[in-house]
Design an enzyme around this catalytic site. Structure first.
Site, PDB file in Angstrom:
ATOM      1  N   ASN A   1       4.931  -7.248   3.828  1.00 15.41           N
ATOM      2  CA  ASN A   1       3.940  -8.323   3.738  1.00 15.41           C
ATOM      3  C   ASN A   1       4.061  -9.320   4.896  1.00 15.41           C
ATOM      4  OD1 ASN A   1       1.742  -9.218   2.293  1.00 15.41           O
ATOM      5  ND2 ASN A   1       2.890  -9.156   0.342  1.00 15.41           N
TER       6      ASN A   1
ATOM      7  N   TYR B   1      -1.619 -23.443  -3.257  1.00 11.38           N
ATOM      8  CA  TYR B   1      -2.558 -23.072  -2.200  1.00 11.38           C
ATOM      9  C   TYR B   1      -3.978 -23.151  -2.726  1.00 11.38           C
ATOM     10  CZ  TYR B   1      -3.146 -18.269  -4.007  1.00 11.38           C
ATOM     11  OH  TYR B   1      -3.424 -17.172  -4.762  1.00 11.38           O
TER      12      TYR B   1
ATOM     13  N   ASP C   1      -1.002  -5.707  -3.682  1.00 13.84           N
ATOM     14  CA  ASP C   1      -0.036  -6.081  -4.736  1.00 13.84           C
ATOM     15  C   ASP C   1      -0.269  -5.248  -5.999  1.00 13.84           C
ATOM     16  OD1 ASP C   1       0.750  -8.064  -2.951  1.00 13.84           O
ATOM     17  OD2 ASP C   1      -0.455  -9.619  -3.926  1.00 13.84           O
TER      18      ASP C   1
ATOM     19  N   GLY D   1       0.778 -15.199  -6.433  1.00  9.93           N
ATOM     20  CA  GLY D   1       1.747 -15.057  -5.329  1.00  9.93           C
ATOM     21  C   GLY D   1       2.097 -13.582  -5.259  1.00  9.93           C
ATOM     22  N   ASP D   2       2.316 -13.044  -4.060  1.00  8.89           N
ATOM     23  CA  ASP D   2       2.401 -11.585  -3.890  1.00  8.89           C
ATOM     24  C   ASP D   2       3.327 -10.896  -4.897  1.00  8.89           C
ATOM     25  OD1 ASP D   2       4.704 -12.651  -2.618  1.00  8.89           O
ATOM     26  OD2 ASP D   2       4.745 -11.039  -1.138  1.00  8.89           O
TER      27      ASP D   2
END
Ligand code: ADP
Length: 305
Positions: free
Chosen positions: A165, A88, A258, A29-30
């Site tokens: 983002n 995801y 990131d 995740g970012d």
């Protein structure tokens, strides 16, 4: 000197296809990816913590164990009864990647619902990192809670860092995204956008216009990433383009931005030189895009000076 770095957002379970067709499970995740690279690049006298909410299921336990095993602190993470982490899946078809998300009711959506816990975690940190995705997954009220704590941190001189983002699909409307991204920048000292996102969604016609826009919102410094073209540091002293490192073969660009952010911050916190930090970050990002996956192990980054 050392200090405490806190990244705030959502880490998800990631499913990707292994070569034999089986599904491989990971976590990414970012804001978590950036914490990962900050941890990899900062010396041991810095702590790196992640702030989110998780559920009370086995997958949440596993994610927490994963973070702890990689030296990312989890003591501020709230556990919510009956909830689960977001998930995801990376789909690969003819070499092209696409993503499917199951995150609408993830525990992380409530990460800012306990304002006291949030304040305690922010007060215990010297550097705060969050993103437009962090804001997008919160209710309007919770986003305001988070922003007001970050504004307070900025006002007393802490470094507050924001990557816009931009993900229009996570927002209820363009206006909501536009307004809240502006508020994110206002709460921040340093904004780290990607030029292709800013040009596509906010119509910026140059890197200078991205820098100008975020500085007008109240950020002291803006570092604009622009893929293979490099990154531009915009501060009182003017704008400085730092070229990208040369890469013979790009394998997987996941986490380029990131990792750039995490490496930039690690270097900047130690040396207080944003242009040198951007040079270092370009080398780390170049290594990351020559490997598969969002989280490249520390050992593979270590030869970078
Ligand atoms: P994001 O992943 O947020 O879209 P960018 O694509 O702008 O971010 O990439 C972030 C950084 O990664 C760049 O500033 C650059 O240092 C590095 N990078 C990305 N693509 C390349 C490339 N093709 N060659 C070399 N470096 C790259």
């Amino acid at each position: 000197m050392g200090g405490h770095f806190l990244s705030i957002g959502e880490c998800m379970v990631e499913l990707s296809q292994a070569e034999d067709g089986h599904l491989r499970k990971g976590f990414a995740g970012d804001t978590f990816n950036t914490a990962w690279y900050a941890r990899a690049c900062l010396p041991a006298d810095w702590s790196v913590d992640y702030f989110t909410a998780l559920g009370d299921d086995a997958m949440s336990d596993e994610m927490l164990n994963f973070m702890n095993a990689h030296d990312i602190g989890t003591s501020n993470i709230r556990r919510l009864r009956g909830k689960t982490p977001g998930l995801y899946m990376i789909n690969l078809k003819d070499g092209e990647r696409s993503f499917s998300y199951w995150r609408d009711s993830s525990a992380a959506r409530q990460l800012a619902a306990d304002g006291d816990k949030l304040r305690t975690a922010i007060e215990a940190s010297n550097v705060l990192y969050f993103s437009g995705i962090t804001l997008a997954i919160l209710t309007h009220e919770d986003a305001e809670t988070l922003l007001s704590e970050l504004r307070r941190a900025k006002a007393i001189g802490k470094l507050v860092v924001f990557d816009p983002n931009l993900r229009p699909r996570l927002w209820s409307s363009f206006d909501a995204m536009h307004t809240m991204i502006g508020e994110g920048a206002r709460a921040s000292t340093l904004v780290m956008p990607s030029f292709d996102d800013e040009a596509s969604h906010f119509g910026d016609d140059s890197i200078s216009s991205t820098i100008r826009r975020y500085r007008l919102h109240g950020a002291n410094m803006v570092v604009v990433k622009n893929g293979a073209e490099g990154a531009t540091v915009g501060a009182d002293a003017g704008e400085t383009l730092v070229p990208a490192a040369k890469v013979a073969k790009v394998v997987d660009t996941t986490s380029a931005g990131d990792s750039f952010n995490g490496a930039f911050l690690a270097h900047y916190l130690e040396h207080d030189d944003p242009v040198a930090a951007a040079r270092f970050a370009a080398k780390i990002a170049a290594k990351v895009i020559q490997e598969h996956g969002a989280l490249v192990p520390r050992e593979k980054l270590q030869a970078t000076k």
